[in-house]
Design an enzyme around this catalytic site. Structure first.
Site, PDB file in Angstrom:
ATOM      1  N   TYR A 277       0.849  -1.188   0.000  1.00 45.21           N
ATOM      2  CA  TYR A 277       0.000   0.000   0.000  1.00 45.21           C
ATOM      3  C   TYR A 277       0.889   1.245   0.000  1.00 45.21           C
ATOM      4  CZ  TYR A 277      -3.757  -3.190   1.249  1.00 45.21           C
ATOM      5  OH  TYR A 277      -4.660  -4.222   1.255  1.00 45.21           O
ATOM      6  N   HIS A 283      -6.665   0.451  -1.337  1.00 40.70           N
ATOM      7  CA  HIS A 283      -6.294  -0.619  -2.259  1.00 40.70           C
ATOM      8  C   HIS A 283      -4.779  -0.640  -2.427  1.00 40.70           C
ATOM      9  CE1 HIS A 283     -10.463  -1.317  -3.329  1.00 40.70           C
ATOM     10  NE2 HIS A 283     -10.618  -0.021  -3.561  1.00 40.70           N
ATOM     11  N   LYS A 314      -2.502  -3.680 -10.542  1.00 37.76           N
ATOM     12  CA  LYS A 314      -1.319  -3.404  -9.728  1.00 37.76           C
ATOM     13  C   LYS A 314      -0.059  -3.551 -10.583  1.00 37.76           C
ATOM     14  CE  LYS A 314      -3.736  -5.590  -5.875  1.00 37.76           C
ATOM     15  NZ  LYS A 314      -4.488  -4.389  -5.510  1.00 37.76           N
TER      16      LYS A 314
END
Length: 336
Positions: A277, A283, A314
């Protein structure tokens, strides 16, 4: 236009020079050109040259003793048909910006060609990316699978910037060893929890994972108790490593991520060591996997990792650990 193959080298005469001057094929040699196998095969396939005594099939067969010729040709053809001028070297290919060619422009990409079963040797990969960066080029992996499909990956060496968040100060406290984890008695307003450590067992207890515990012990924030006796960092590391051979590696990468203000949590659900994070986002932004710099991972494993990271929006980073520090390597699929 005729080209001569003498069993090792393919050359054109003077009439072949426009291939170089107009489209960047080959390398000038005397009055003519010297063609690489990929260039000659492509030009023969497109019927731009003739090689007396050879068809495309038979010339391909002549080069078949080179185990990489098929995948190299497929990548060369794909890049050419996307409008790029391509020349061999310094890795497998250098690729010019669209509309540019040797002598009248700069190459943009340096391309390494691999098959889906080839290993990624992190030490070699890092060296090649650094060399590409020093030449101000983007380093690309072109991967050919068993069905001759191509996937391109851009490889970057990431220097972590400090995360834009301020974590609370942590008060030194005791923790009780429970198996390979540890239990900490906390209040409802726990600074450890606010800083992204641990998982609540109940309103009064916080459970710390081994990699978190090692980090906090190393900083002097946690004193680990085993019954009535204290336990040293080295003693706990030896104990926890019995069931996790990667723990030292993970601790090194975890510490580096924390040093930059990131909050790493387990990435088990994503098949990796950490989900990370940045700032106050709910998220995670990164998936990070710790490896030795000397490690070799199959390209198929890298592909699955990148696909997973992309599917959950990601970035995929591998933290390559070596004696002088950690190099974070990002893999990302791209469309050329």
């Amino acid at each position: 236009m005729k080209a001569i193959f003498d069993g090792s080298i393919i050359r054109t005469g003077r009439e072949g020079r426009p291939l170089y001057e107009q489209s960047g094929y080959g390398r000038p040699e005397g009055d003519g050109l010297r063609l690489s196998p990929q260039e000659a095969l492509y030009l023969l396939h497109r019927q731009k040259i003739e090689v007396p005594g050879y068809s495309f099939d038979t010339l391909f067969a002549e080069f078949s003793d080179q185990p990489t010729v098929m995948r190299s040709f497929l990548v060369y053809r794909d890049l050419r048909e996307r409008g790029y001028v391509v020349q061999t070297g310094p890795h497998d290919f250098r690729v010019f910006r669209r509309g540019e060619k040797p002598g009248k422009g700069e190459s943009l990409y340096l391309v390494r060609v691999l098959s889906e079963r080839d290993p990624i040797l992190f030490e070699l990969l890092i060296e090649e990316v650094i060399a590409s960066r020093n030449m101000r080029k983007q380093y690309i992996l072109a991967v050919v699978d068993d069905e001759q499909e191509l996937t391109y990956y851009e490889i970057k060496l990431q220097k972590l910037a400090d995360a834009s968040c301020t974590l609370p100060d942590l008060t030194p406290t005791d923790a009780m060893l429970t198996g390979k984890s540890a239990m900490v008695r906390v209040t409802a307003d726990s600074s450890l929890e606010k800083a992204g450590f641990g998982k609540r067992l109940d309103p009064e207890r916080l459970m710390l994972a081994p990699v978190e515990l090692l980090y906090l012990m190393d900083r002097g924030t946690i004193r680990l108790m085993r019954g009535d006796a204290g336990m040293s960092f080295a003693e706990y590391l030896a104990l926890a490593s019995e069931s996790d051979s990667e723990l030292t590696l993970k601790h090194t990468v975890y510490t580096e991520l924390r040093r930059h203000g990131f909050t790493p949590r387990t990435g088990y659900k994503f098949g990796h060591h950490f989900r990370v994070y940045c700032g106050t986002s709910v998220h995670s932004d990164l998936l990070v996997h710790a490896v030795e710099k000397e490690a070799a991972l199959p390209m198929s494993v890298i592909s699955r990792s990148v696909r997973m990271a992309h599917s959950v929006k990601k970035k995929m980073l591998f933290g390559a650990v070596h004696s002088s520090g950690i190099q974070f390597v990002e893999f990302a699929r791209i469309k050329l």
